[in-house]
Write a protein that holds these residues in place. Sequence first.
Motif, PDB file in Angstrom:
ATOM      1  N   LEU A 161      16.895  32.712  56.273  1.00 17.91           N
ATOM      2  CA  LEU A 161      17.726  32.038  55.643  1.00 17.91           C
ATOM      3  C   LEU A 161      19.091  32.066  56.366  1.00 17.91           C
ATOM      4  N   LEU A 162      19.838  30.848  56.353  1.00 13.84           N
ATOM      5  CA  LEU A 162      21.098  30.820  56.693  1.00 13.84           C
ATOM      6  C   LEU A 162      21.852  30.527  55.426  1.00 13.84           C
ATOM      7  N   GLY A 163      22.211  31.509  54.435  1.00 15.02           N
ATOM      8  CA  GLY A 163      22.776  31.358  53.256  1.00 15.02           C
ATOM      9  C   GLY A 163      22.996  32.471  52.363  1.00 15.02           C
ATOM     10  N   ARG A 164      23.658  32.485  51.572  1.00 15.67           N
ATOM     11  CA  ARG A 164      23.876  33.687  50.771  1.00 15.67           C
ATOM     12  C   ARG A 164      23.156  33.944  49.448  1.00 15.67           C
ATOM     13  N   TYR A 165      22.240  34.789  49.142  1.00 20.16           N
ATOM     14  CA  TYR A 165      21.441  35.145  47.998  1.00 20.16           C
ATOM     15  C   TYR A 165      22.229  35.987  47.150  1.00 20.16           C
ATOM     16  N   GLU A 166      22.301  35.822  45.686  1.00 17.54           N
ATOM     17  CA  GLU A 166      23.006  36.636  44.785  1.00 17.54           C
ATOM     18  C   GLU A 166      22.172  36.583  43.685  1.00 17.54           C
ATOM     19  N   GLY A 167      21.740  37.944  43.450  1.00 20.82           N
ATOM     20  CA  GLY A 167      20.872  38.114  42.273  1.00 20.82           C
ATOM     21  C   GLY A 167      21.477  39.308  41.223  1.00 20.82           C
ATOM     22  N   VAL A 168      21.186  38.807  39.898  1.00 20.63           N
ATOM     23  CA  VAL A 168      21.720  39.766  38.913  1.00 20.63           C
ATOM     24  C   VAL A 168      20.635  40.004  38.054  1.00 20.63           C
ATOM     25  N   LYS A 169      20.187  41.199  38.138  1.00 22.24           N
ATOM     26  CA  LYS A 169      19.039  41.675  37.032  1.00 22.24           C
ATOM     27  C   LYS A 169      17.643  41.341  37.163  1.00 22.24           C
ATOM     28  N   GLY A 170      17.441  40.214  38.206  1.00 20.36           N
ATOM     29  CA  GLY A 170      16.159  39.699  38.561  1.00 20.36           C
ATOM     30  C   GLY A 170      15.303  40.310  39.365  1.00 20.36           C
TER      31      GLY A 170
END
Length: 300
Positions: free
Chosen positions: A259-268
């Motif tokens: 990816l060229l991007g930012r992944y943000e995960g919460v509790k997933g």
Amino acid sequence: MASAIKDQHEHTLAGPAICAGVGVHSGRRVRLSIRPAPTGTGIVFVRSDVTDRDNRIPVTGDSVVDSRLNTVIANADGVRVATIEHLMAALVALGVSNAVVELDGEEVPIMDGSALPFVQLLDRAGFRRQHTPQRFIEVLEPIEVTEGDKTARLVPCDRYEMRFEIDFASAVIGNQVVDFVVDEATFRNEIMAARTFGFAHEVEALRQMGLARGGSLENAVVIDGDRILNDGGLRMEREFVRHKALDAIGDLFVLGAPLLGRYEGVKGGHALNNKLVRELLARPEAWRVVTRTPEMAQTA
């Protein structure tokens, strides 16, 4: 060691990488061989034990058929391979774009529960630079999916970044956050050795469902109340959230490119990661494929 992704060309292996181990859910011993492949192949799993129908499963966003406890892919003939995420994370982090993964069973070996054994395996095989420029999935618009208090999102960024947050009632885990650039050096130093984890009270229920038959203290961090049952405890600070990030890196590589991007995960977890992948693919205006060469970046 130079990053193959930074080299901005596709890479495959220089030779075969072979190992054997037990599937964490099936409990069955599996022999696995990762072999070089030409450009344009992507990552393809082949079930050598299946001879009466199509036994090839190219990894794509649409090939994922189960993501409750692990990532499972299948082809149109119903041939499946389970628990691909740790190997997929190692492949993308080390810049391997093309490989054929042959195995004689239905599940990738769990090894020690982390991506470390797969990184060691790939390092021993070595890497070969290919002539095709590396492809990236560039995120153009924010994408977000939620399930209750769980969230996963992708937002535009000029590099691959990841933030993951978990929050467990167990004092052993509690609230943990990791935020980093997804590149080879960081993966090797901070992510690859983090092991999968689970709670002792869940193990029997999983086994009654036909799962976790190969799980043990040799391939998972097991928590009982507020105690870690493994001799030696944890390998690193915040090992739990680091492993969740490792899983996400592998789950997102079903897109076929870094990816060229930012992944943000919460509790997933796997299910929400795959839901995010499918939401991205359903929004063609929110992403594009680009190649980056030393001279310029250009839309594919």
